[in-house]
Scaffold this motif. Structure first.
Motif, short mmCIF file in Angstrom:
data_model
loop_
_atom_site.label_atom_id
_atom_site.label_comp_id
_atom_site.label_asym_id
_atom_site.label_seq_id
_atom_site.Cartn_x
_atom_site.Cartn_y
_atom_site.Cartn_z
N GLU A 1 7.64 -13.45 -2.44
CA GLU A 1 8.78 -12.35 -2.44
C GLU A 1 9.59 -12.46 -3.63
O GLU A 1 10.02 -11.29 -3.91
CB GLU A 1 9.51 -12.66 -1.27
CG GLU A 1 8.84 -12.47 0.16
CD GLU A 1 8.77 -10.99 0.37
OE1 GLU A 1 9.09 -10.06 -0.14
OE2 GLU A 1 7.71 -10.55 1.30
N LYS A 40 7.63 -10.51 -6.30
CA LYS A 40 7.52 -9.13 -6.01
C LYS A 40 8.83 -8.62 -6.40
O LYS A 40 8.94 -7.34 -6.98
CB LYS A 40 7.46 -8.88 -4.60
CG LYS A 40 7.33 -7.25 -4.30
CD LYS A 40 7.13 -7.34 -2.52
CE LYS A 40 7.34 -5.69 -2.15
NZ LYS A 40 7.26 -5.66 -0.61
N HIS A 58 3.20 -8.71 -12.09
CA HIS A 58 2.91 -8.79 -10.21
C HIS A 58 1.90 -9.39 -10.06
O HIS A 58 0.55 -9.33 -10.66
CB HIS A 58 2.94 -7.17 -9.99
CG HIS A 58 3.19 -7.11 -8.34
ND1 HIS A 58 2.62 -7.59 -7.62
CD2 HIS A 58 4.22 -6.48 -7.93
CE1 HIS A 58 3.13 -7.03 -6.48
NE2 HIS A 58 4.07 -6.11 -6.66
N TYR A 75 0.94 -9.34 -4.53
CA TYR A 75 1.41 -9.35 -3.17
C TYR A 75 2.26 -8.23 -2.82
O TYR A 75 3.39 -7.70 -3.27
CB TYR A 75 2.25 -10.64 -2.90
CG TYR A 75 2.89 -10.79 -1.65
CD1 TYR A 75 2.22 -11.30 -0.44
CD2 TYR A 75 4.12 -10.60 -1.85
CE1 TYR A 75 2.96 -11.29 0.70
CE2 TYR A 75 5.07 -10.71 -0.59
CZ TYR A 75 4.42 -11.11 0.34
OH TYR A 75 5.31 -11.18 1.61
N LEU A 76 2.02 -7.53 -1.56
CA LEU A 76 2.62 -6.41 -1.30
C LEU A 76 3.71 -6.48 -0.08
O LEU A 76 4.79 -5.85 -0.08
CB LEU A 76 1.89 -5.06 -0.78
CG LEU A 76 0.85 -4.62 -1.66
CD1 LEU A 76 -0.06 -3.67 -1.21
CD2 LEU A 76 1.71 -3.94 -2.89
N THR A 82 5.49 -1.80 1.94
CA THR A 82 5.34 -0.81 0.88
C THR A 82 6.25 0.32 0.89
O THR A 82 6.33 1.20 -0.21
CB THR A 82 3.75 -0.33 0.57
OG1 THR A 82 3.74 0.59 1.69
CG2 THR A 82 2.95 -1.61 0.43
#
Length: 202
Positions: free
Chosen positions: A46, A49, A59, A62-63, A144
């Motif tokens: 996180e 991200k 990046h 990881y979404l 997302t």
């Protein structure tokens, strides 16, 4: 009318499921390290991200993720951009996953069968993804973000490419239907009774 939305991510998605199944609940000394490892990895992902969105670091792919608890134990559902990025993170010695995996292997050697680990990976192409959220954002939509889904019947995977035609234009109410062009029918020669005979001309 309810707000209909779909996921904002445009592209392929990798769904990664990882879970833990305790078999010997009394071995708390073996369960605790495994339970503590996953929050550290998720916190690391996180942070990456958020910093990648600001352009501060590359990046990792990881979404987002979601944690659930079922009869078989806890499971984490993760969303990634590609399997290459997922495997690259899993094998990165500087990330939190490799030390956690080594610690788990050391723990299971001293108490075989105390806790089980499993995972599943699904690579889903963009054309195979369809989502719909009505007054709720969860899963891929929460990871997302979401966008308006458009008119009813327009699938999330085909948003922006749906073709529509208006039906019952004489009526005042707005009724829409999916437009699917049909192939022209082949014309067949029909026989006229009595005057024209069917078959090869003489």
């Amino acid at each position: 009318m309810a707000d209909r939305r779909t996921h904002a991510h445009d592209g392929d998605v990798v769904v990664f499921l990882i879970g833990m199944r305790p078999t010997k609940w009394w071995r708390v000394d073996k369960l605790a390290p495994v339970l503590a490892a996953m929050p550290r990895m998720l916190a690391e992902l996180e942070r990456n991200k958020a910093r990648a969105a600001q352009g501060l670091e590359p990046h990792l792919g990881y979404l987002g993720s979601r944690t659930a608890i079922g009869p078989g134990g806890p499971v984490v559902i993760q969303y990634w951009r590609s399997t290459d990025e997922l495997y690259a993170y899993a094998s990165n010695p500087d990330a939190a996953h490799v030390p956690a995996w080594r610690a788990f292997n050391r723990a299971v050697r001293s108490a075989p069968g105390a806790v089980g680990i499993w995972h599943e990976t699904y690579a889903v192409p963009a054309a195979g993804i369809e989502t719909m959220y009505v007054d709720a954002e969860i899963g891929l939509g929460a990871a997302t973000g979401t966008v308006p889904a458009g008119r009813p019947g327009c699938r999330g995977a085909r948003r922006g490419r749906c073709r529509w035609r208006r039906r019952d234009q004489s009526r005042r109410r707005r009724t829409w239907s999916r437009y699917r062009p049909r192939a022209p029918r082949r014309s067949r020669a029909r026989c006229r009774p009595r005057r024209v005979r069917c078959g090869r001309p003489g």
